[in-house]
Design an enzyme around this catalytic site. Structure first.
Site, short mmCIF file in Angstrom:
data_model
loop_
_atom_site.label_atom_id
_atom_site.label_comp_id
_atom_site.label_asym_id
_atom_site.label_seq_id
_atom_site.Cartn_x
_atom_site.Cartn_y
_atom_site.Cartn_z
N ARG A 163 0.82 -1.22 0.00
CA ARG A 163 0.00 0.00 0.00
C ARG A 163 0.85 1.26 0.00
O ARG A 163 0.47 2.26 -0.60
CB ARG A 163 -0.92 0.00 1.21
N LYS A 196 -18.58 -17.54 0.62
CA LYS A 196 -20.01 -17.38 0.92
C LYS A 196 -20.83 -16.75 -0.19
O LYS A 196 -20.44 -15.70 -0.72
CB LYS A 196 -20.15 -16.50 2.15
N GLY A 253 -9.86 -8.91 -2.30
CA GLY A 253 -9.40 -9.87 -1.32
C GLY A 253 -8.57 -11.03 -1.81
O GLY A 253 -7.45 -10.86 -2.31
N GLY A 272 -12.64 -4.36 -0.10
CA GLY A 272 -14.03 -3.99 0.15
C GLY A 272 -14.54 -2.93 -0.82
O GLY A 272 -15.68 -2.98 -1.28
P1 AMP Z 1 -13.92 -14.82 0.28
O1 AMP Z 1 -13.26 -14.04 1.36
O2 AMP Z 1 -15.40 -14.93 0.41
O3 AMP Z 1 -13.48 -14.41 -1.10
O4 AMP Z 1 -13.46 -16.31 0.48
C1 AMP Z 1 -12.12 -16.69 0.41
C2 AMP Z 1 -11.94 -17.94 1.19
O5 AMP Z 1 -12.80 -18.94 0.70
C3 AMP Z 1 -10.55 -18.49 1.11
O6 AMP Z 1 -9.95 -18.42 2.37
C4 AMP Z 1 -10.75 -19.92 0.67
O7 AMP Z 1 -9.96 -20.83 1.38
C5 AMP Z 1 -12.20 -20.17 0.96
N1 AMP Z 1 -12.76 -21.22 0.09
C6 AMP Z 1 -12.70 -21.28 -1.23
N2 AMP Z 1 -13.28 -22.40 -1.68
C7 AMP Z 1 -13.71 -23.07 -0.61
C8 AMP Z 1 -14.39 -24.31 -0.42
N3 AMP Z 1 -14.72 -25.08 -1.46
N4 AMP Z 1 -14.68 -24.68 0.84
C9 AMP Z 1 -14.33 -23.91 1.89
N5 AMP Z 1 -13.71 -22.73 1.77
C10 AMP Z 1 -13.39 -22.31 0.56
#
Ligand code: AMP
Length: 398
Positions: free
Chosen positions: A35, A200, A356, A379
């Site tokens: 950054r 999610k 992210g 974000g």
């Molecule tokens: P996000 O912050 O929502 O972009 O999610 C990123 C996180 O999702 C990372 O830490 C990944 O390890 C996790 N992730 C990705 N695919 C999977 C999966 N199939 N099951 C559980 N966690 C996951």
């Protein structure tokens, strides 16, 4: 709105909102200076023009006023180094007499750093009086903090009203972020694929809904894919699933059909018998995962299909990993996507990686310079792609 590059900063004191919210270890050493480095071109242009620079930022989340732990003074030596050894003046209060006097004495080519803005609650509250006190320090306000562009804080947005339109500018980092995001959102050459992954569905609903208006294809991978697969009647074992989002997933699939957007879910998955780097693994169809097993990466068929969609696309947006890429056994899918995006970019497509964990993934795999643009604001970029107006951008443009 003036443009930064065309602005002549000679004899001007530029008050720059930067995002120096860098991670520090317990010895106050900076463990990732990305950054800070991102703001250097903006600072240098002003200094080269014959202007002076006053930097303001937040660091961490201080709760009760000034604390040594969150002091920006820890950044001075490294900032000086990044500026080729230039002396950096410091004000241990971002407003008040010392800041005012030091700013007043700054000469052309000199740099000053203000203490953590968040030592005042007024910063996050967007307090006008506080913003006015900050504004007094500079002749021109430059917003180069994309990481906080989605916040209507005193230094990121409210301060704008104390500068006339021609003295409110994006810095080079902000300009790059805004131009890239606009290119994808509003002027995208088709086919346009959005690759959405991560844990999610609930975090990504708004972004998917907005992209349904714009994209030709949406690839859904990562943990969130299993909520969609289960909603369609698939058997997903112990994979991540948001039971309360099953209907949302069906609604998104229906809407996509109506809008003629192809949604691609992973046909197969790398499954594991536990959430562990040393788990036993196998490959199965994503809708036939045995009980007790969970999908932790997309499988080889999905890799092939997704890569083909990416390679034929002219505009590519990537947000979120395809699997648990932090563990070696489950990073192949995410890597394959990075490779396909790099190939498409090489062939002339525009690719933006934003938000992210996909940014960490491209950095980790060494693909950052093989895509068109890697966003620095997690974000903020997410909200941009959700179609929201970002206060830090609107403040400069209005
Ligand atoms: P996000 O912050 O929502 O972009 O999610 C990123 C996180 O999702 C990372 O830490 C990944 O390890 C996790 N992730 C990705 N695919 C999977 C999966 N199939 N099951 C559980 N966690 C996951």
């Amino acid at each position: 709105m003036s443009t930064f590059s065309a602005y002549d900063f000679r004899n001007q004191k530029a008050l720059i909102r930067v995002d120096f919210n860098v991670p520090l270890n317990d010895k106050f050493e900076i463990t990732d200076d990305t950054r800070m480095r991102a703001a250097i071109p903006t600072i240098k242009k002003i200094l080269n023009d014959g202007g002076s620079v006053i930097l303001m930022s937040h660091l961490g989340r201080p709760k009760d006023g000034p604390t040594d732990k969150y002091s920006l003074k820890h950044l001075i030596p490294h900032l000086s180094e990044l500026l080729g050894g230039a002396r950096v003046f410091f004000a241990d209060d971002c407003i008040g007499e010392q800041a005012w006097l030091t700013a007043g004495m700054l000469r052309a080519g000199e740099v000053m750093l203000l203490e953590n803005l968040r030592f005042y609650k007024e910063e996050e509250k967007g307090n006008e009086e506080f913003a006015a006190k900050l504004a007094r320090l500079g002749d021109v306000w430059v917003n180069d903090a994309f990481g906080t562009a989605h916040r209507a804080h005193a230094s990121t947005a409210v301060i704008a009203k104390f500068f006339p339109a021609e003295k409110r500018l994006f810095g080079l980092l902000m300009e790059g972020e805004v131009t890239s995001a606009e290119k994808v959102l509003h002027a995208s050459e088709k086919p346009f694929v959005a690759i959405i992954g991560g844990a999610k569905v609930s975090d990504k609903i708004l972004i998917i809904e907005n992209l349904l208006e714009r994209a030709t294809d949406i690839i859904i991978g990562g943990g969130m894919a299993y909520t969609f697969i289960r909603a369609r009647g698939g058997k997903i074992g112990n994979s991540l699933c948001e039971e309360d989002r099953l209907q949302t997933a069906l609604d998104i699939l229906k809407l996509a059909k109506e809008k003629n957007v192809s949604i691609h879910l992973p046909e197969d998955s790398v499954i594991a018998d536990k959430f562990d780097a040393n788990a036993n693994t196998a490959v199965t169809p994503s809708d036939a995962i045995p009980d007790g097993w969970m999908g932790l990466d997309i499988g080889p068929k999905a890799e092939g299909i997704f890569s083909e969609v990416i390679r034929k696309s002219k505009t590519i947006l990537w947000n979120g990993p395809m699997g648990v890429f932090e563990m070696e056994k489950f990073q192949k899918g995410t890597k394959a996507i990075a490779v396909a995006i790099a190939e498409a970019t090489q062939a002339g497509s525009f690719s933006l990686v934003g938000g992210g964990d996909s940014v960490s993934a491209v950095n980790q795999f060494g693909f950052a310079d093989k895509v068109s643009y890697v966003s620095t604001g997690g974000g903020a970029m997410l909200e941009y792609f959700e179609g929201k107006v970002l206060p830090g951008i609107a403040a400069v443009q209005s």
